[in-house]
Design a protein around this motif. Structure first.
Motif, PDB file in Angstrom:
ATOM      1  N   LYS A  44       0.832  -1.209   0.000  1.00 29.88           N
ATOM      2  CA  LYS A  44       0.000   0.000   0.000  1.00 29.88           C
ATOM      3  C   LYS A  44       0.868   1.261   0.000  1.00 29.88           C
ATOM      4  O   LYS A  44       0.554   2.239  -0.684  1.00 29.88           O
ATOM      5  CB  LYS A  44      -0.925   0.013   1.218  1.00 29.88           C
ATOM      6  CG  LYS A  44      -1.936  -1.102   1.235  1.00 29.88           C
ATOM      7  CD  LYS A  44      -3.183  -0.664   0.548  1.00 29.88           C
ATOM      8  CE  LYS A  44      -4.250  -1.738   0.731  1.00 29.88           C
ATOM      9  NZ  LYS A  44      -5.281  -1.654  -0.253  1.00 29.88           N
ATOM     10  N   ALA A  45       1.955   1.251   0.760  1.00 28.60           N
ATOM     11  CA  ALA A  45       2.847   2.410   0.799  1.00 28.60           C
ATOM     12  C   ALA A  45       3.502   2.619  -0.566  1.00 28.60           C
ATOM     13  O   ALA A  45       3.629   3.758  -1.027  1.00 28.60           O
ATOM     14  CB  ALA A  45       3.902   2.226   1.883  1.00 28.60           C
ATOM     15  N   GLY A  46       3.914   1.542  -1.208  1.00 29.99           N
ATOM     16  CA  GLY A  46       4.490   1.640  -2.550  1.00 29.99           C
ATOM     17  C   GLY A  46       3.504   2.237  -3.539  1.00 29.99           C
ATOM     18  O   GLY A  46       3.871   3.091  -4.359  1.00 29.99           O
ATOM     19  N   GLU A  47       2.247   1.808  -3.454  1.00 22.72           N
ATOM     20  CA  GLU A  47       1.202   2.357  -4.333  1.00 22.72           C
ATOM     21  C   GLU A  47       1.012   3.848  -4.078  1.00 22.72           C
ATOM     22  O   GLU A  47       0.895   4.645  -5.017  1.00 22.72           O
ATOM     23  CB  GLU A  47      -0.124   1.622  -4.104  1.00 22.72           C
ATOM     24  CG  GLU A  47      -0.149   0.203  -4.599  1.00 22.72           C
ATOM     25  CD  GLU A  47      -1.405  -0.551  -4.186  1.00 22.72           C
ATOM     26  OE1 GLU A  47      -2.287   0.036  -3.510  1.00 22.72           O
ATOM     27  OE2 GLU A  47      -1.513  -1.736  -4.523  1.00 22.72           O
ATOM     28  N   LEU A  48       0.987   4.223  -2.806  1.00 20.04           N
ATOM     29  CA  LEU A  48       0.795   5.623  -2.454  1.00 20.04           C
ATOM     30  C   LEU A  48       1.970   6.477  -2.956  1.00 20.04           C
ATOM     31  O   LEU A  48       1.762   7.540  -3.545  1.00 20.04           O
ATOM     32  CB  LEU A  48       0.635   5.782  -0.942  1.00 20.04           C
ATOM     33  CG  LEU A  48       0.504   7.210  -0.424  1.00 20.04           C
ATOM     34  CD1 LEU A  48      -0.710   7.906  -1.041  1.00 20.04           C
ATOM     35  CD2 LEU A  48       0.426   7.208   1.095  1.00 20.04           C
ATOM     36  N   GLU A  69      -5.861  15.028   1.461  1.00 22.19           N
ATOM     37  CA  GLU A  69      -6.925  14.298   2.159  1.00 22.19           C
ATOM     38  C   GLU A  69      -6.829  12.803   1.844  1.00 22.19           C
ATOM     39  O   GLU A  69      -6.923  11.960   2.736  1.00 22.19           O
ATOM     40  CB  GLU A  69      -8.281  14.850   1.730  1.00 22.19           C
ATOM     41  CG  GLU A  69      -9.448  14.241   2.470  1.00 22.19           C
ATOM     42  CD  GLU A  69     -10.771  14.871   2.046  1.00 22.19           C
ATOM     43  OE1 GLU A  69     -11.776  14.128   2.037  1.00 22.19           O
ATOM     44  OE2 GLU A  69     -10.800  16.069   1.732  1.00 22.19           O
ATOM     45  N   LYS A  70      -6.599  12.479   0.569  1.00 20.07           N
ATOM     46  CA  LYS A  70      -6.469  11.073   0.178  1.00 20.07           C
ATOM     47  C   LYS A  70      -5.171  10.475   0.696  1.00 20.07           C
ATOM     48  O   LYS A  70      -5.130   9.295   1.081  1.00 20.07           O
ATOM     49  CB  LYS A  70      -6.547  10.934  -1.335  1.00 20.07           C
ATOM     50  CG  LYS A  70      -7.940  11.166  -1.877  1.00 20.07           C
ATOM     51  CD  LYS A  70      -8.023  10.962  -3.367  1.00 20.07           C
ATOM     52  CE  LYS A  70      -9.442  11.217  -3.864  1.00 20.07           C
ATOM     53  NZ  LYS A  70      -9.553  11.050  -5.308  1.00 20.07           N
ATOM     54  N   VAL A  71      -4.113  11.264   0.739  1.00 14.38           N
ATOM     55  CA  VAL A  71      -2.837  10.779   1.276  1.00 14.38           C
ATOM     56  C   VAL A  71      -3.005  10.423   2.752  1.00 14.38           C
ATOM     57  O   VAL A  71      -2.596   9.350   3.204  1.00 14.38           O
ATOM     58  CB  VAL A  71      -1.712  11.822   1.087  1.00 14.38           C
ATOM     59  CG1 VAL A  71      -0.468  11.432   1.874  1.00 14.38           C
ATOM     60  CG2 VAL A  71      -1.373  11.983  -0.390  1.00 14.38           C
ATOM     61  N   VAL A  72      -3.636  11.305   3.515  1.00 15.82           N
ATOM     62  CA  VAL A  72      -3.859  11.053   4.943  1.00 15.82           C
ATOM     63  C   VAL A  72      -4.717   9.809   5.128  1.00 15.82           C
ATOM     64  O   VAL A  72      -4.420   8.957   5.977  1.00 15.82           O
ATOM     65  CB  VAL A  72      -4.491  12.283   5.630  1.00 15.82           C
ATOM     66  CG1 VAL A  72      -4.965  11.953   7.040  1.00 15.82           C
ATOM     67  CG2 VAL A  72      -3.496  13.438   5.656  1.00 15.82           C
ATOM     68  N   ALA A  73      -5.772   9.673   4.339  1.00 20.16           N
ATOM     69  CA  ALA A  73      -6.648   8.492   4.444  1.00 20.16           C
ATOM     70  C   ALA A  73      -5.862   7.222   4.131  1.00 20.16           C
ATOM     71  O   ALA A  73      -6.006   6.206   4.832  1.00 20.16           O
ATOM     72  CB  ALA A  73      -7.842   8.637   3.497  1.00 20.16           C
ATOM     73  N   SER A  74      -4.996   7.275   3.123  1.00 14.78           N
ATOM     74  CA  SER A  74      -4.173   6.104   2.778  1.00 14.78           C
ATOM     75  C   SER A  74      -3.197   5.775   3.897  1.00 14.78           C
ATOM     76  O   SER A  74      -2.995   4.602   4.232  1.00 14.78           O
ATOM     77  CB  SER A  74      -3.390   6.361   1.484  1.00 14.78           C
ATOM     78  OG  SER A  74      -4.253   6.451   0.391  1.00 14.78           O
TER      79      SER A  74
END
Length: 131
Positions: free
Chosen positions: A55-59, A75-80
């Motif tokens: 998930k971190a790699g995808e982000l 906002e999406k970064v924080v949610a991820s």
């Protein structure tokens, strides 16, 4: 985030020419779990959930998109990041130690298997020896 995962600085003229720019060097590894695990900071000693790494790699890949319109909002970064933080590590296997069952993760974390000089960041090495 890429610096934290790899233990390397973004720009480092002391690395080989193809690896001096961390983003350019790591970008191809962000979509392949085996490659991604290969660039992880050795200081982490594999004490991280594989699903979290994926998930971190995808982000990171999304945040590095060449087209700014395709990058996620904060906002999406924080949610991820919250989603990644909620992922828990699963014990790899059980092991008998002095008659007690324990996970390999527990032994690696609390046993005497810590490596002192495995961090790849030159900055961290200087801090460790007090330079």
């Amino acid at each position: 985030m890429l610096e934290m995962m790899t233990g390397l600085r973004v720009l480092d003229p002391n690395r080989p020419p193809s690896q001096q720019n961390l983003v350019d060097w790591a970008r191809p590894s962000l979509t392949d779990i085996k490659k991604l695990k290969g660039i992880m900071d050795l200081q982490l000693e594999q004490h991280y959930p594989s699903q979290g790494v994926i998930k971190a790699g995808e982000l990171i890949r999304k945040c590095l998109d060449v087209n700014p319109n395709h990058r996620p909002s904060m906002e999406k970064v924080v949610a991820s990041l919250e989603e990644i933080n909620a992922i828990r590590m699963k014990p790899k296997r059980l092991k008998i130690n002095n008659g007690n069952l324990m996970s390999l993760h527990h032994e690696q974390r609390y046993g005497d298997h810590r490596r002192e000089n495995c961090h790849r960041s030159p900055l961290h090495a200087k801090q460790r020896v007090g330079v």
